[in-house]
Design a protein around this motif. Structure first.
Motif, PDB file in Angstrom:
ATOM      1  N   SER A  59      20.220  -7.011  39.789  1.00 41.46           N
ATOM      2  CA  SER A  59      21.532  -7.635  39.594  1.00 41.46           C
ATOM      3  C   SER A  59      21.443  -9.045  39.008  1.00 41.46           C
ATOM      4  N   PRO A  60      22.142  -9.298  37.892  1.00 42.12           N
ATOM      5  CA  PRO A  60      22.129 -10.652  37.334  1.00 42.12           C
ATOM      6  C   PRO A  60      22.870 -11.652  38.229  1.00 42.12           C
TER       7      PRO A  60
ATOM      8  N   PRO B 101      24.328  -1.514  46.867  1.00 45.96           N
ATOM      9  CA  PRO B 101      25.737  -1.738  47.193  1.00 45.96           C
ATOM     10  C   PRO B 101      26.603  -0.522  46.903  1.00 45.96           C
ATOM     11  N   HIS B 102      26.134   0.344  45.996  1.00 45.54           N
ATOM     12  CA  HIS B 102      26.928   1.523  45.631  1.00 45.54           C
ATOM     13  C   HIS B 102      26.963   2.548  46.754  1.00 45.54           C
TER      14      HIS B 102
ATOM     15  N   SER C 292      31.525  -4.625  49.487  1.00 40.11           N
ATOM     16  CA  SER C 292      30.275  -3.895  49.237  1.00 40.11           C
ATOM     17  C   SER C 292      29.662  -4.237  47.878  1.00 40.11           C
ATOM     18  N   LYS C 293      29.537  -5.523  47.639  1.00 34.68           N
ATOM     19  CA  LYS C 293      28.876  -5.975  46.408  1.00 34.68           C
ATOM     20  C   LYS C 293      27.751  -6.924  46.782  1.00 34.68           C
ATOM     21  N   VAL C 294      26.749  -6.978  45.911  1.00 32.12           N
ATOM     22  CA  VAL C 294      25.736  -8.020  46.022  1.00 32.12           C
ATOM     23  C   VAL C 294      25.949  -8.994  44.864  1.00 32.12           C
ATOM     24  N   PRO C 295      25.632 -10.269  45.104  1.00 29.89           N
ATOM     25  CA  PRO C 295      25.058 -10.863  46.302  1.00 29.89           C
ATOM     26  C   PRO C 295      26.094 -11.087  47.401  1.00 29.89           C
TER      27      PRO C 295
ATOM     28  N   ASP D  30      30.448 -13.219  46.633  1.00 26.85           N
ATOM     29  CA  ASP D  30      30.651 -13.648  45.245  1.00 26.85           C
ATOM     30  C   ASP D  30      29.630 -14.732  44.868  1.00 26.85           C
ATOM     31  N   SER D  31      28.931 -14.460  43.781  1.00 27.75           N
ATOM     32  CA  SER D  31      27.838 -15.352  43.370  1.00 27.75           C
ATOM     33  C   SER D  31      28.322 -16.766  43.054  1.00 27.75           C
TER      34      SER D  31
END
Ligand SMILES: N[C@@H](CCC(=O)N[C@@H](CS)C(=O)NCC(=O)O)C(=O)O
Length: 196
Positions: free
Chosen positions: A9-10, A33-34, A47-50, A62-63
């Protein structure tokens, strides 16, 4: 501090680069996360990274938020100038680079699905947006100090190399290419090359 992590993940890379820049230790928790794993969903309902859990137990998602938090507690050179034109310039470049990441991740996610006409149109639109944003980055000052804008740009370009190696973003953008070759050798980027 605990960071829910994906090595591809960027957005995660941006957070890790900021942490390394400031000498901050993160416990990396690899997740997909998927698959919406229970632990991630508890700390980040999206359910997202980071996603970061701070030493105070605060769960940040949220990055952008996480990077600004890490910059506020780190003792290295600040990556977010605190006011005025330098601040808005750094955030302006970061927004452009984050847009590239979003469009590229979108293309990657949709690239594996059946390519009907609608999907092809969305892909072409995202690809064109990336191209225009890279042209705008080409016009930036390659000697500007390292800010969150530069961190985001390096991570976005690294993701394009990683997932879209056959589409040569360097063509016609010599300044950006030169800047990237130099920047990617810095520790925050050299130690976080995308994998997966
Ligand atoms: N705006 C978010 C984007 C994060 C994001 O989209 N992460 C991707 C991985 S690159 C993800 O977790 N996707 C899972 C999903 O969309 O369900 C940020 O800056 O952190």
């Amino acid at each position: 501090m605990k960071l829910y992590h994906s090595a591809a993940s960027p957005f995660v890379r941006k957070v890790r680069a900021v942490a390394i820049h400031h000498g901050l230790e993160l416990d990396l928790v690899p997740v997909n996360p998927h698959e919406s794993p229970e632990a991630l969903v508890q700390d980040n309902p999206l359910s997202k990274v980071p996603a970061l859990v701070t030493d105070d137990g605060l769960a940040l998602c949220d990055s952008k938020l996480i990077c600004e938090y890490l910059d506020s507690i780190g003792h290295g050179e600040k990556l977010y100038p605190d006011h005025g034109l330098p601040r808005w310039n750094a955030l302006r470049v970061a927004a452009l680079a984050e847009g590239v990441m979003e469009a590229a991740v979108f293309r990657r996610m949709h690239g594996g699905l059946p390519q009907d006409e609608g999907r092809q149109r969305f892909d072409a639109r995202a690809k064109a947006a990336i191209g225009r944003a890279l042209d705008a980055l080409e016009r930036e000052d390659p000697d500007a100090p390292l800010t969150i804008g530069a961190v985001a740009a390096a991570c976005a370009l690294g993701y394009l190399d990683f997932r879209f190696a056959s589409e040569d973003w360097r063509a016609g953008r010599p300044k950006l290419a030169g800047w990237y070759e130099k920047t990617v050798q810095l520790r925050p980027f050299a130690e976080t090359m995308p994998q997966g």
